[in-house]
Design an enzyme around this catalytic site. Structure first.
Site, PDB file in Angstrom:
ATOM      1  N   GLY B 140       0.189  -0.828   0.125  1.00  0.00           N
ATOM      2  CA  GLY B 140       0.075   0.286   0.091  1.00  0.00           C
ATOM      3  C   GLY B 140       0.784   1.088   0.105  1.00  0.00           C
ATOM      4  O   GLY B 140       0.474   2.076  -1.032  1.00  0.00           O
ATOM      5  N   TRP B 165      -8.498  -1.753  -3.869  1.00  0.00           N
ATOM      6  CA  TRP B 165      -8.925  -1.073  -3.062  1.00  0.00           C
ATOM      7  C   TRP B 165      -8.789   0.019  -4.310  1.00  0.00           C
ATOM      8  O   TRP B 165      -8.536   1.311  -3.928  1.00  0.00           O
ATOM      9  CB  TRP B 165      -8.019  -0.690  -2.253  1.00  0.00           C
ATOM     10  CG  TRP B 165      -7.638  -0.473  -0.736  1.00  0.00           C
ATOM     11  CD1 TRP B 165      -6.919  -1.574  -0.393  1.00  0.00           C
ATOM     12  CD2 TRP B 165      -8.462  -1.591   0.305  1.00  0.00           C
ATOM     13  NE1 TRP B 165      -7.078  -2.754   0.973  1.00  0.00           N
ATOM     14  CE2 TRP B 165      -8.411  -2.488   1.307  1.00  0.00           C
ATOM     15  CE3 TRP B 165     -10.546  -1.586   0.374  1.00  0.00           C
ATOM     16  CZ2 TRP B 165      -8.867  -2.955   1.533  1.00  0.00           C
ATOM     17  CZ3 TRP B 165     -10.897  -1.789   1.463  1.00  0.00           C
ATOM     18  CH2 TRP B 165     -10.555  -2.546   2.925  1.00  0.00           C
ATOM     19  N   THR B 167     -11.042   2.220  -6.664  1.00  0.00           N
ATOM     20  CA  THR B 167     -12.010   2.560  -6.713  1.00  0.00           C
ATOM     21  C   THR B 167     -12.721   2.811  -8.184  1.00  0.00           C
ATOM     22  O   THR B 167     -11.800   2.548  -9.209  1.00  0.00           O
ATOM     23  CB  THR B 167     -12.126   3.785  -6.743  1.00  0.00           C
ATOM     24  OG1 THR B 167     -11.994   4.206  -5.437  1.00  0.00           O
ATOM     25  CG2 THR B 167     -13.497   4.932  -6.761  1.00  0.00           C
ATOM     26  N   PHE B 239       3.279   8.780  -8.853  1.00  0.00           N
ATOM     27  CA  PHE B 239       2.954   9.232  -8.296  1.00  0.00           C
ATOM     28  C   PHE B 239       2.475  11.043  -8.475  1.00  0.00           C
ATOM     29  O   PHE B 239       1.695  11.518  -7.798  1.00  0.00           O
ATOM     30  CB  PHE B 239       4.417   9.808  -7.933  1.00  0.00           C
ATOM     31  CG  PHE B 239       4.622   8.697  -6.497  1.00  0.00           C
ATOM     32  CD1 PHE B 239       3.679   7.990  -6.126  1.00  0.00           C
ATOM     33  CD2 PHE B 239       6.180   8.364  -5.505  1.00  0.00           C
ATOM     34  CE1 PHE B 239       4.278   6.663  -5.146  1.00  0.00           C
ATOM     35  CE2 PHE B 239       5.956   8.038  -4.449  1.00  0.00           C
ATOM     36  CZ  PHE B 239       5.502   6.811  -3.705  1.00  0.00           C
ATOM     37  N   ASN B 243      -0.515  13.150  -6.788  1.00  0.00           N
ATOM     38  CA  ASN B 243       0.054  14.603  -6.431  1.00  0.00           C
ATOM     39  C   ASN B 243      -1.208  15.228  -6.465  1.00  0.00           C
ATOM     40  O   ASN B 243      -2.113  16.372  -5.801  1.00  0.00           O
ATOM     41  CB  ASN B 243       0.683  14.974  -6.893  1.00  0.00           C
ATOM     42  CG  ASN B 243       2.004  14.554  -6.355  1.00  0.00           C
ATOM     43  OD1 ASN B 243       1.578  14.303  -5.275  1.00  0.00           O
ATOM     44  ND2 ASN B 243       3.171  14.786  -7.085  1.00  0.00           N
ATOM     45  N   ARG B 271     -32.180  23.424  18.155  1.00  0.00           N
ATOM     46  CA  ARG B 271     -32.172  22.407  19.358  1.00  0.00           C
ATOM     47  C   ARG B 271     -32.194  23.460  20.495  1.00  0.00           C
ATOM     48  O   ARG B 271     -31.539  24.246  20.768  1.00  0.00           O
ATOM     49  CB  ARG B 271     -30.650  21.715  19.399  1.00  0.00           C
ATOM     50  CG  ARG B 271     -31.380  20.115  20.441  1.00  0.00           C
ATOM     51  CD  ARG B 271     -31.960  19.751  20.065  1.00  0.00           C
ATOM     52  NE  ARG B 271     -31.300  18.015  21.762  1.00  0.00           N
ATOM     53  CZ  ARG B 271     -32.374  17.529  22.061  1.00  0.00           C
ATOM     54  NH1 ARG B 271     -33.782  17.403  20.846  1.00  0.00           N
ATOM     55  NH2 ARG B 271     -32.615  16.798  22.622  1.00  0.00           N
ATOM     56  N   ILE B 340     -21.796  17.743  18.569  1.00  0.00           N
ATOM     57  CA  ILE B 340     -23.050  18.836  18.761  1.00  0.00           C
ATOM     58  C   ILE B 340     -24.873  18.453  18.087  1.00  0.00           C
ATOM     59  O   ILE B 340     -25.600  19.040  18.830  1.00  0.00           O
ATOM     60  CB  ILE B 340     -22.919  20.091  17.317  1.00  0.00           C
ATOM     61  CG1 ILE B 340     -21.822  20.518  18.147  1.00  0.00           C
ATOM     62  CG2 ILE B 340     -23.984  20.957  17.434  1.00  0.00           C
ATOM     63  CD1 ILE B 340     -21.332  21.747  17.637  1.00  0.00           C
ATOM     64  N   GLU B 366      -4.750   7.559  -1.058  1.00  0.00           N
ATOM     65  CA  GLU B 366      -3.498   8.710  -2.370  1.00  0.00           C
ATOM     66  C   GLU B 366      -3.119   9.252  -0.868  1.00  0.00           C
ATOM     67  O   GLU B 366      -2.653  10.165  -0.756  1.00  0.00           O
ATOM     68  CB  GLU B 366      -4.839   9.653  -2.243  1.00  0.00           C
ATOM     69  CG  GLU B 366      -6.025   9.389  -2.374  1.00  0.00           C
ATOM     70  CD  GLU B 366      -6.348   8.620  -3.932  1.00  0.00           C
ATOM     71  OE1 GLU B 366      -4.787   8.868  -4.634  1.00  0.00           O
ATOM     72  OE2 GLU B 366      -7.163   8.411  -4.729  1.00  0.00           O
TER      73      GLU B 366
END
Lengths: 249, 390
Positions: B140, B165, B167, B239, B243, B271, B340, B366
């Site tokens: 990796g 992995w 995409t 690479f 970038n 809220r 929150i 990445e």
């Protein structure tokens, strides 16, 4: 070649917060300006008409330099000719002056079809389309809600008190459009790149004197604070108020 | 109220008209198509095909490249689009990033003229989907040790190995695959129907659910000789792609953070606890102020990096800093926003948990957060820490 003119007005975003300062709408506080939504439908029809007929479109707006954006947005959708009418001496124009300015430009464009929204989203007067038609000696059809511009004889449909009427006009003519279910097209990157190079012609016009002076803008009255009722025991009171006070049941 | 985004430092005034128009185009599309449908897409674990079509029609795929159907817009404009897409979902930005930065870019910069003409117009329009095969099951962060290899067999190259992995892998028509040829890393264009190539989808993800993630498997996969990228050798190839993708991420993370901030602000104002909106409490205001602070810094970082990229002056270390910082702050903002929102924050009525889960992936892909730290560590000290012998 068929020629189309489309009148576009820049207005505050319809969800923008409008503030009034010293009796005038504070334009500097408006963060987002957009093309008046009804005019967007007029632009959509113009582009559909262009796609079907090979027409050329001239988009015309009246406003200060910030109004260039509505023309650039139109260019990104494929409008070739962009004209902004303005004079730095102009402030608040009345309907007669707006129509005079636009008519002067339209006389030069010699458009067969003049499209615009039925009214602007800020002033809501609905006077521009009919007023321009009157000045140019053309007929006018207002509040068009459907159209077919694919054939040699375009037709337009509007709602009447007894249903719909479908009309087949002979150009030159002025047509105003209302909102419809039609999905408005979005620009794409290539269109935006083309718009970058598009030239905006800035012109002035003789508009005469204003007959109407704005005395003051006032914000709408504050809505009274809501009332809260809790528990089943308050139902009779709520029903009573809805019937006797609100008069909605 | 129309979504306006966060612009505390008036970044708007530093953008060109075209950059604003493209940003608004992407924003309107995300608001109309992604926001109303993203939760269902995540539940179903799919990337809706109509989004591929729409991204192609908008022209955002490879939009910063020149020619071959690409618009040649500025990298700032591309970054702004990434910001808006990831405000919708990291999966949508990932699709566009992979297509433009990882699949189209290497063809554009390292491909032959014939390759550019064959692939780029169809990829720009979205007709063809691309993917990028670098990471392997056992390699990796150190792709230099990859084991996928290509062998010259006369008229063809034959590929063997596996990538993970990836995409868009399963839906891709074109895969840019990095493999060793005679011990040197080279880029190859593999098409979906090439013999010996398969791309099974990886399932069971808790993150990036509206994104296709796949393995790429090469079993004596035979491709014609003209599918090698002729103009790059070594890690420089992948690479340089990374970038560009990392740059898109640094903007995208700002979008995800803005989505969480916007939701947290709205929630805090509505809220009521102890008779007041929770936004009135100092601890909540402190969180909101921190979010605004970090988003603003992230925006300025992204814009500065984008202007450097457009001027041709950016450095890999600057990209590492921006990617690492912006994803880190976005993830922290997602967690803070969940806090929150209280218990409501775990519901898919709000975008919070989805962004949080997505950003866990974005933090790692990445170039992991730690690897980017090590890149900066090397820059500071001159000592490379991640390849030493133990």
């Amino acid at each position: 070649m068929v020629t189309i003119a489309v009148l576009l007005k820049q207005v505050p975003d319809t969800t923008a917060r409008i503030t009034v300062s010293d009796g005038r709408v504070d334009e500097t506080a408006i963060s987002t300006w957009v093309t008046s939504p009804y005019d967007e439908y007029a632009l959509e029809v113009a582009i559909q008409h262009k796609e079907a007929s090979g027409a050329s479109i001239t988009a015309i707006t009246l406003g200060p330099p910030r109004a260039d954006k509505v023309l650039k947005d139109a260019a990104a959708l494929g409008v070739e000719n962009l004209v902004r009418v303005w004079d730095d001496a102009w402030e608040s124009l009345d309907s007669n002056q707006v129509q005079a300015a636009l008519s002067t430009i339209l006389e030069g464009v010699e458009a067969d079809w003049i499209y615009c929204g039925k009214q602007s989203a800020d002033r809501n007067q609905g006077s521009t389309g009919p007023g321009v038609a009157e000045r140019l000696g053309m007929a006018c059809i207002v509040e068009i809600s459907d159209w077919d511009v694919t054939g040699a004889q375009p037709s337009f449909t509007r709602a009447t008190s007894s249903g719909n009427e479908r009309l087949a006009p002979t150009p030159p003519i002025v047509l105003t459009f209302t909102k419809t279910e039609t999905e408005l097209r979005r620009p794409n990157v290539r269109g935006i790149m083309a718009a970058k190079k598009a030239n905006i012609e800035v012109v002035s016009a003789d508009i005469g004197d204003a007959q109407v002076q704005v005395v003051a803008h006032n914000p709408p009255a504050q809505k009274p604070e809501g009332r809260k009722f809790e528990g089943a025991e308050s139902v009779p009171e709520v029903v009573g108020l809805l019937r006797d006070e609100a008069k909605v049941i | 109220m129309t979504y306006e985004g966060v612009d505390f430092y008036d970044i708007e005034s530093e953008l060109t008209d075209e950059e604003k128009m493209v940003r608004d185009m992407a924003r309107d599309w995300v608001e109309a198509e992604v926001v109303p449908n993203i939760e269902q897409a995540c539940r179903d674990g799919v990337f809706p095909d109509e989004w591929r079509v729409a991204l192609g029609e908008m022209g955002v795929l490879g939009m910063a490249l020149d020619g071959y159907g690409c618009a040649g817009m500025s990298y700032v404009a591309y970054g702004l689009v990434c910001q808006e897409l990831e405000r919708g979902d990291s999966g949508v930005r990932s699709f566009a990033s992979v297509q433009g930065s990882l699949a189209m870019y290497p063809i554009h910069d390292f491909g032959s003229e014939e390759q550019k003409q064959k692939y780029l117009p169809k990829m720009a329009s979205g007709e063809w989907v691309g993917c990028f095969g670098l990471t392997e099951p056992d390699y990796g962060s150190n792709p230099g040790d990859m084991i996928t290899k290509a062998v010259d067999e006369g008229d063809d190259y034959v590929l063997n190995g596996a990538k993970m992995w990836i995409t868009n892998g399963t839906i891709a028509d074109v895969a840019i695959v990095w493999a060793k040829l005679d011990g040197v890393i080279r880029g190859f264009i593999v098409e979906k129907d090439d013999p010996g190539f398969s791309a099974p989808e990886m399932t069971g993800k808790h993150s990036l659910r509206a994104s296709v993630t796949s393995e790429l498997v090469f079993q004596d996969c035979k491709i014609p000789k003209d599918r090698i990228l002729p103009h790059v050798e070594g890690l420089k190839g992948p690479f340089s792609c990374l970038n560009n993708a990392r740059y898109g991420i640094c903007w995208g993370a700002v979008g995800a953070a803005q989505s969480c901030f916007h939701s947290a602000k709205e929630y805090a104002l509505s809220r009521i606890q102890f008779g007041n909106p929770i936004a009135a409490f100092q601890l909540v205001q402190n969180k909101l102020a921190w979010m605004l602070r970090e988003i603003t810094k992230g925006q300025l970082l992204a814009l500065s990096l984008g202007r450097k990229k457009d001027a041709g002056t950016w450095t890999p270390e600057q990209i590492s800093l921006a990617k690492m910082n912006n994803v880190d702050m976005a993830l922290e903002i997602a967690r803070m926003a969940r806090d929150i929102h209280g218990a409501n924050g775990i519901l898919d009525e709000y975008p919070i948990m989805r962004h949080m889960a997505n950003l866990e992936s974005v933090k790692t892909y990445e170039g992991t957060h730690d690897i980017h730290n090590l890149i900066l560590g090397r820059h500071i000290t001159g000592i490379q820490s991640f390849t030493r012998e133990l």
